[in-house]
Scaffold this motif. Structure first.
Motif, PDB file in Angstrom:
ATOM      1  N   LEU A 205       0.861  -1.183   0.000  1.00 47.32           N
ATOM      2  CA  LEU A 205       0.000   0.000   0.000  1.00 47.32           C
ATOM      3  C   LEU A 205       0.901   1.237   0.000  1.00 47.32           C
ATOM      4  CD1 LEU A 205      -2.918  -0.947   2.402  1.00 47.32           C
ATOM      5  CD2 LEU A 205      -3.080  -0.334   0.011  1.00 47.32           C
ATOM      6  N   ALA A 206       1.451   1.524  -1.162  1.00 42.34           N
ATOM      7  CA  ALA A 206       2.415   2.613  -1.295  1.00 42.34           C
ATOM      8  C   ALA A 206       2.063   3.454  -2.519  1.00 42.34           C
ATOM      9  CB  ALA A 206       3.830   2.050  -1.441  1.00 42.34           C
ATOM     10  N   THR A 207       2.467   4.690  -2.484  1.00 38.33           N
ATOM     11  CA  THR A 207       2.194   5.601  -3.585  1.00 38.33           C
ATOM     12  C   THR A 207       2.668   5.011  -4.914  1.00 38.33           C
ATOM     13  OG1 THR A 207       2.462   7.474  -2.095  1.00 38.33           O
ATOM     14  CG2 THR A 207       2.576   7.940  -4.455  1.00 38.33           C
ATOM     15  N   LYS A 208       1.802   5.099  -5.897  1.00 34.29           N
ATOM     16  CA  LYS A 208       2.036   4.629  -7.269  1.00 34.29           C
ATOM     17  C   LYS A 208       2.070   3.108  -7.392  1.00 34.29           C
ATOM     18  CE  LYS A 208       4.508   8.788  -8.748  1.00 34.29           C
ATOM     19  NZ  LYS A 208       5.720   9.335  -9.390  1.00 34.29           N
ATOM     20  N   ARG A 209       1.857   2.393  -6.289  1.00 37.27           N
ATOM     21  CA  ARG A 209       1.776   0.931  -6.345  1.00 37.27           C
ATOM     22  C   ARG A 209       0.347   0.475  -6.079  1.00 37.27           C
ATOM     23  NH1 ARG A 209       6.637  -1.624  -6.370  1.00 37.27           N
ATOM     24  NH2 ARG A 209       5.321  -3.289  -7.200  1.00 37.27           N
ATOM     25  N   PHE A 210      -0.256   1.012  -5.024  1.00 39.92           N
ATOM     26  CA  PHE A 210      -1.653   0.732  -4.732  1.00 39.92           C
ATOM     27  C   PHE A 210      -2.198   1.927  -3.956  1.00 39.92           C
ATOM     28  CE2 PHE A 210      -4.778  -2.652  -2.881  1.00 39.92           C
ATOM     29  CZ  PHE A 210      -5.816  -2.008  -3.513  1.00 39.92           C
ATOM     30  N   PRO A 211      -2.948   2.839  -4.565  1.00 37.12           N
ATOM     31  CA  PRO A 211      -3.487   2.710  -5.933  1.00 37.12           C
ATOM     32  C   PRO A 211      -2.406   2.846  -6.999  1.00 37.12           C
ATOM     33  CG  PRO A 211      -4.009   4.865  -5.028  1.00 37.12           C
ATOM     34  CD  PRO A 211      -3.416   4.063  -3.912  1.00 37.12           C
ATOM     35  N   ARG A 260     -12.456   0.655  -4.414  1.00 33.52           N
ATOM     36  CA  ARG A 260     -13.400  -0.456  -4.188  1.00 33.52           C
ATOM     37  C   ARG A 260     -12.645  -1.753  -3.924  1.00 33.52           C
ATOM     38  NH1 ARG A 260     -17.097   1.078  -9.341  1.00 33.52           N
ATOM     39  NH2 ARG A 260     -18.442   2.642  -8.377  1.00 33.52           N
ATOM     40  N   LEU A 261     -11.581  -1.969  -4.696  1.00 29.55           N
ATOM     41  CA  LEU A 261     -10.789  -3.185  -4.543  1.00 29.55           C
ATOM     42  C   LEU A 261     -10.124  -3.220  -3.168  1.00 29.55           C
ATOM     43  CD1 LEU A 261      -9.887  -5.701  -6.114  1.00 29.55           C
ATOM     44  CD2 LEU A 261      -7.911  -4.413  -6.913  1.00 29.55           C
ATOM     45  N   CYS A 262      -9.637  -2.066  -2.729  1.00 27.12           N
ATOM     46  CA  CYS A 262      -9.020  -1.969  -1.405  1.00 27.12           C
ATOM     47  C   CYS A 262     -10.036  -2.305  -0.319  1.00 27.12           C
ATOM     48  CB  CYS A 262      -8.461  -0.565  -1.222  1.00 27.12           C
ATOM     49  SG  CYS A 262      -7.342  -0.401   0.179  1.00 27.12           S
ATOM     50  N   TYR A 263     -11.265  -1.829  -0.481  1.00 31.42           N
ATOM     51  CA  TYR A 263     -12.328  -2.126   0.479  1.00 31.42           C
ATOM     52  C   TYR A 263     -12.594  -3.632   0.546  1.00 31.42           C
ATOM     53  CZ  TYR A 263     -16.972  -2.274   2.593  1.00 31.42           C
ATOM     54  OH  TYR A 263     -18.039  -2.570   3.389  1.00 31.42           O
ATOM     55  N   VAL A 264     -12.572  -4.280  -0.617  1.00 28.81           N
ATOM     56  CA  VAL A 264     -12.740  -5.746  -0.642  1.00 28.81           C
ATOM     57  C   VAL A 264     -11.658  -6.399   0.198  1.00 28.81           C
ATOM     58  CG1 VAL A 264     -12.600  -7.804  -2.102  1.00 28.81           C
ATOM     59  CG2 VAL A 264     -13.928  -5.840  -2.864  1.00 28.81           C
ATOM     60  N   GLY A 265     -10.399  -5.962   0.009  1.00 23.03           N
ATOM     61  CA  GLY A 265      -9.297  -6.546   0.767  1.00 23.03           C
ATOM     62  C   GLY A 265      -9.451  -6.337   2.261  1.00 23.03           C
ATOM     63  N   PHE A 266      -9.816  -5.114   2.667  1.00 24.38           N
ATOM     64  CA  PHE A 266      -9.974  -4.804   4.090  1.00 24.38           C
ATOM     65  C   PHE A 266     -11.045  -5.678   4.735  1.00 24.38           C
ATOM     66  CE2 PHE A 266      -8.377  -0.101   4.049  1.00 24.38           C
ATOM     67  CZ  PHE A 266      -7.103  -0.562   3.712  1.00 24.38           C
ATOM     68  N   THR A 267     -12.144  -5.872   4.034  1.00 23.62           N
ATOM     69  CA  THR A 267     -13.291  -6.586   4.620  1.00 23.62           C
ATOM     70  C   THR A 267     -13.155  -8.097   4.559  1.00 23.62           C
ATOM     71  OG1 THR A 267     -14.467  -6.319   2.511  1.00 23.62           O
ATOM     72  CG2 THR A 267     -14.905  -4.694   4.242  1.00 23.62           C
ATOM     73  N   ARG A 268     -12.012  -8.611   4.100  1.00 27.83           N
ATOM     74  CA  ARG A 268     -11.775 -10.060   4.167  1.00 27.83           C
ATOM     75  C   ARG A 268     -11.356 -10.473   5.578  1.00 27.83           C
ATOM     76  NH1 ARG A 268     -15.031 -11.145   1.248  1.00 27.83           N
ATOM     77  NH2 ARG A 268     -15.430  -8.924   1.477  1.00 27.83           N
ATOM     78  N   ALA A 269     -10.928  -9.513   6.395  1.00 28.70           N
ATOM     79  CA  ALA A 269     -10.388  -9.828   7.722  1.00 28.70           C
ATOM     80  C   ALA A 269     -11.504  -9.963   8.756  1.00 28.70           C
ATOM     81  CB  ALA A 269      -9.408  -8.736   8.153  1.00 28.70           C
TER      82      ALA A 269
END
Length: 275
Positions: A205-211, A260-269
């Motif tokens: 989760l770093a600048t220019k990598r994600f997003p 949206r994709l990041c939200y999917v990842g967060f809510t897997r936990a």
């Protein structure tokens, strides 16, 4: 996880697809060759490009051209690197062995492919979670084919069509998972949809990598398909660049999708989330 998307199963399906092409003269399934060339056989981009250009040229010159027959018998015409020739020869040689067994019933044919291609042995040396899952996936796929053969149709072409329909409809055939092993599972956020874990670690989760920041010249969405294109163009001043305006809009759309994709990842936990 989708059973039909697992590398070992895609390999078996690719062999079945090419075999079906040769038997039915259907002329489809070119993707199957690429699956085989790049499964543990890292065909270089240069050699891949040569093969792609060769196929495109021959298709243009000859409407009856068969990709399958050409790649089975005409490898020496492609001027590939020595490594590339070895990879194509190896795949072609395995296919010829499979062809000799093609008269067998579908379930028996699949077991022969497992044996001839080496899938039975590839995952049996080390009992890692991934290898155990791969062996279980091969068993699941055999059961799927055996059930289809017994209940629906005994034709290979019919089974191939069934698999294509399942893929086109986005039906998820569950892959095997080893849940009791104390290990870390690595996967993309796309692959986590529908799953949950006690602990999730999201890296990068770093600048220019994600997003991500796209620098490609190819647009994320073709300009002709942008629903807001007319609105964007109508709002421009006389000195504004239309291409830059559309590019800025594409970046905004991409950022929204990545959020949206990041939200999917967060809510897997379920219990713990590390970012």
């Amino acid at each position: 996880l989708d059973l039909l998307a697992q590398p070992e199963i895609k390999t078996v399906i690719s062999y079945l697809g090419i075999l079906n092409n040769l038997r039915e003269r259907s002329g489809t399934g070119e993707q199957a060759w690429w699956n085989l060339f790049h499964y543990h056989n890292a065909l270089s981009p240069e050699d891949s490009l040569k093969i792609g250009r060769y196929i495109k040229k021959r298709k243009y010159e000859d409407k009856e051209f068969s990709v399958d027959l050409a790649l089975l018998t005409g490898v020496d015409k492609l001027k590939l690197s020595n490594e590339g020739k070895d990879i194509v020869h190896r795949v072609a040689s395995k296919l010829k062995e499979v062809l000799h067994e093609s008269a067998k019933p579908l379930p028996a044919l699949i077991l022969e492919i497992y044996e001839l291609v080496g899938l039975n042995r590839a995952f049996s040396y080390d009992r890692t979670p991934r290898n155990i899952e791969a062996m279980m996936n091969l068993r699941e796929f055999y059961n799927l084919a055996e059930n289809y053969y017994r209940v629906h149709s005994k034709r290979l072409a019919s089974f191939i069509s069934y698999l294509e329909i399942v893929a086109d409809l986005g039906v998820n055939v569950p892959a095997s998972r080893v849940t009791e092993v104390n290990a870390v599972r690595l996967m993309t956020i796309h692959a986590t949809k529908g799953l949950q874990f006690d602990t999730v670690i999201i890296s990068n989760l770093a600048t220019k990598r994600f997003p991500i920041t796209r620098t490609s010249n190819e647009p994320l969405i073709p300009k002709e398909l942008l629903p807001e294109q007319k609105k964007i163009l109508d709002s421009l001043g006389p000195n504004d660049d239309p291409d830059e305006a559309i590019k800025d809009y594409e970046k905004e759309v991409l950022l929204i999708e990545e959020r949206r994709l990041c939200y999917v990842g967060f809510t897997r936990a379920k219990k713990r989330l590390f970012i």
